[in-house]
Design an enzyme around this catalytic site. Sequence first.
Site, PDB file in Angstrom:
ATOM      1  N   ASN A   1     -10.108  -3.495  -6.354  1.00 51.10           N
ATOM      2  CA  ASN A   1      -9.251  -2.601  -7.145  1.00 51.10           C
ATOM      3  C   ASN A   1      -9.727  -2.403  -8.589  1.00 51.10           C
ATOM      4  O   ASN A   1      -9.311  -1.458  -9.262  1.00 51.10           O
ATOM      5  CB  ASN A   1      -7.788  -3.079  -7.138  1.00 51.10           C
ATOM      6  CG  ASN A   1      -7.065  -2.802  -5.832  1.00 51.10           C
ATOM      7  OD1 ASN A   1      -6.133  -3.514  -5.455  1.00 51.10           O
ATOM      8  ND2 ASN A   1      -7.481  -1.762  -5.110  1.00 51.10           N
TER       9      ASN A   1
ATOM     10  N   ARG B   1      -5.774  -1.208   9.176  1.00 47.87           N
ATOM     11  CA  ARG B   1      -6.854  -2.178   8.971  1.00 47.87           C
ATOM     12  C   ARG B   1      -6.361  -3.320   8.084  1.00 47.87           C
ATOM     13  O   ARG B   1      -5.316  -3.204   7.433  1.00 47.87           O
ATOM     14  CB  ARG B   1      -8.074  -1.498   8.342  1.00 47.87           C
ATOM     15  CG  ARG B   1      -7.780  -0.736   7.073  1.00 47.87           C
ATOM     16  CD  ARG B   1      -9.044  -0.162   6.425  1.00 47.87           C
ATOM     17  NE  ARG B   1      -8.676   0.686   5.319  1.00 47.87           N
ATOM     18  CZ  ARG B   1      -8.641   2.025   5.340  1.00 47.87           C
ATOM     19  NH1 ARG B   1      -8.968   2.680   6.433  1.00 47.87           N
ATOM     20  NH2 ARG B   1      -8.265   2.699   4.280  1.00 47.87           N
TER      21      ARG B   1
ATOM     22  N   ASP C   1       0.817  -1.210   0.000  1.00 53.00           N
ATOM     23  CA  ASP C   1       0.000   0.000   0.000  1.00 53.00           C
ATOM     24  C   ASP C   1       0.856   1.268   0.000  1.00 53.00           C
ATOM     25  O   ASP C   1       1.922   1.303   0.613  1.00 53.00           O
ATOM     26  CB  ASP C   1      -0.904  -0.020   1.249  1.00 53.00           C
ATOM     27  CG  ASP C   1      -2.079   0.928   1.104  1.00 53.00           C
ATOM     28  OD1 ASP C   1      -2.361   1.363  -0.019  1.00 53.00           O
ATOM     29  OD2 ASP C   1      -2.701   1.231   2.129  1.00 53.00           O
ATOM     30  N   GLY C   2       0.343   2.278  -0.665  1.00 52.89           N
ATOM     31  CA  GLY C   2       0.997   3.592  -0.622  1.00 52.89           C
ATOM     32  C   GLY C   2       1.683   3.992  -1.917  1.00 52.89           C
ATOM     33  O   GLY C   2       2.283   5.071  -1.996  1.00 52.89           O
TER      34      GLY C   2
HETATM   35  C1  FPP Z   1      -1.847  -0.352  -3.561  1.00 51.69           C
HETATM   36  O1  FPP Z   1      -1.348   0.985  -3.452  1.00 51.69           O
HETATM   37  C2  FPP Z   1      -1.103  -1.078  -4.616  1.00 51.69           C
HETATM   38  C3  FPP Z   1      -1.683  -1.671  -5.703  1.00 51.69           C
HETATM   39  C4  FPP Z   1      -3.131  -1.635  -5.958  1.00 51.69           C
HETATM   40  C5  FPP Z   1      -0.833  -2.348  -6.736  1.00 51.69           C
HETATM   41  C6  FPP Z   1       0.426  -3.055  -6.252  1.00 51.69           C
HETATM   42  C7  FPP Z   1       1.163  -3.627  -7.395  1.00 51.69           C
HETATM   43  C8  FPP Z   1       2.506  -3.607  -7.551  1.00 51.69           C
HETATM   44  C9  FPP Z   1       3.440  -3.064  -6.523  1.00 51.69           C
HETATM   45  C10 FPP Z   1       3.106  -4.150  -8.793  1.00 51.69           C
HETATM   46  C11 FPP Z   1       3.864  -5.417  -8.562  1.00 51.69           C
HETATM   47  C12 FPP Z   1       3.029  -6.549  -8.989  1.00 51.69           C
HETATM   48  C13 FPP Z   1       3.469  -7.825  -9.156  1.00 51.69           C
HETATM   49  C14 FPP Z   1       2.538  -8.875  -9.667  1.00 51.69           C
HETATM   50  C15 FPP Z   1       4.856  -8.224  -8.855  1.00 51.69           C
HETATM   51  P1  FPP Z   1      -2.381   2.178  -3.625  1.00 51.69           P
HETATM   52  O2  FPP Z   1      -2.553   2.455  -5.079  1.00 51.69           O
HETATM   53  O3  FPP Z   1      -3.627   1.833  -2.867  1.00 51.69           O
HETATM   54  O4  FPP Z   1      -1.644   3.382  -2.965  1.00 51.69           O
HETATM   55  P2  FPP Z   1      -2.371   4.613  -2.243  1.00 51.69           P
HETATM   56  O5  FPP Z   1      -2.987   4.076  -0.978  1.00 51.69           O
HETATM   57  O6  FPP Z   1      -1.238   5.516  -1.962  1.00 51.69           O
HETATM   58  O7  FPP Z   1      -3.369   5.181  -3.212  1.00 51.69           O
END
Ligand code: FPP
Length: 221
Positions: A50, A175, A2-3
């Site tokens: 997502n 959470r 996350d993040g």
């Molecule tokens: C959540 O951060 C992250 C995701 C929805 C995508 C995570 C995917 C990767 C790191 C790519 C690597 C994948 C593989 C299969 C190796 P967020 O978008 O919720 O961040 P935010 O809370 O800052 O909005």
Amino acid sequence: MDGNGRWAEKRGMPRMLGHAEGGKTFKKIVRHCKDIGIKYVTLYAFSTENWKRSEEEVSGLMKLFKQHINEAKGYAKEKTRIIFLGDKAPFDSEIRSGMLELEEKSAEFDRFTVMMAMNYGGRADIVNAAKRAASMLCNKEIKPEDFDESLIGSLLYTGIAPDVDLLIRPGGERRLSNFLLWQSAYAELYFSNTLWPDFTVKELDRILEDFSARNRRFGGY
Ligand code: FPP
């Protein structure tokens, strides 16, 4: 993981660059887990929720998943088992076949397993296991009295993997967000304010040190 989005926004960059950076962190952290002898590591890459993100972000993430899947096909020498948790059906055929190929070709390895939660939700996991148990019951493969925690546990996407010992959530939220709900019944929880792209091996080592000092009683005393 996350993040990623916030990491990019803070720098005035498109969110996708945060995901790409998160992908680099993913590789560093998985490599370190293998090096220090962790047997199972599970990463939450994409939740059942997502899909509701913008079309641009979802298609960008799919492109990134394809890159990582293709790269992982060249990792046979790593002797790492790869398992994808979640319903593969909504992904396009290139991603689906890539996931199946990685799972099949790595099924013989048992020293280090990476589980990628993709289109995963903890409740959907339990519902899916219950459906599988119900169909086994209808086919008379099991009897009602066979329903127990070990049966349901074995039918979850995580299958024979042990329960979660330590669950780390980066990115500042406190959470579980529908992650491995059943499997985390006795997990030690660790919440970090670090945005995933900034998460380091050093921080993981500090968390593991904290974890090893915790007194785990599993409901006993
Ligand atoms: C959540 O951060 C992250 C995701 C929805 C995508 C995570 C995917 C990767 C790191 C790519 C690597 C994948 C593989 C299969 C190796 P967020 O978008 O919720 O961040 P935010 O809370 O800052 O909005």
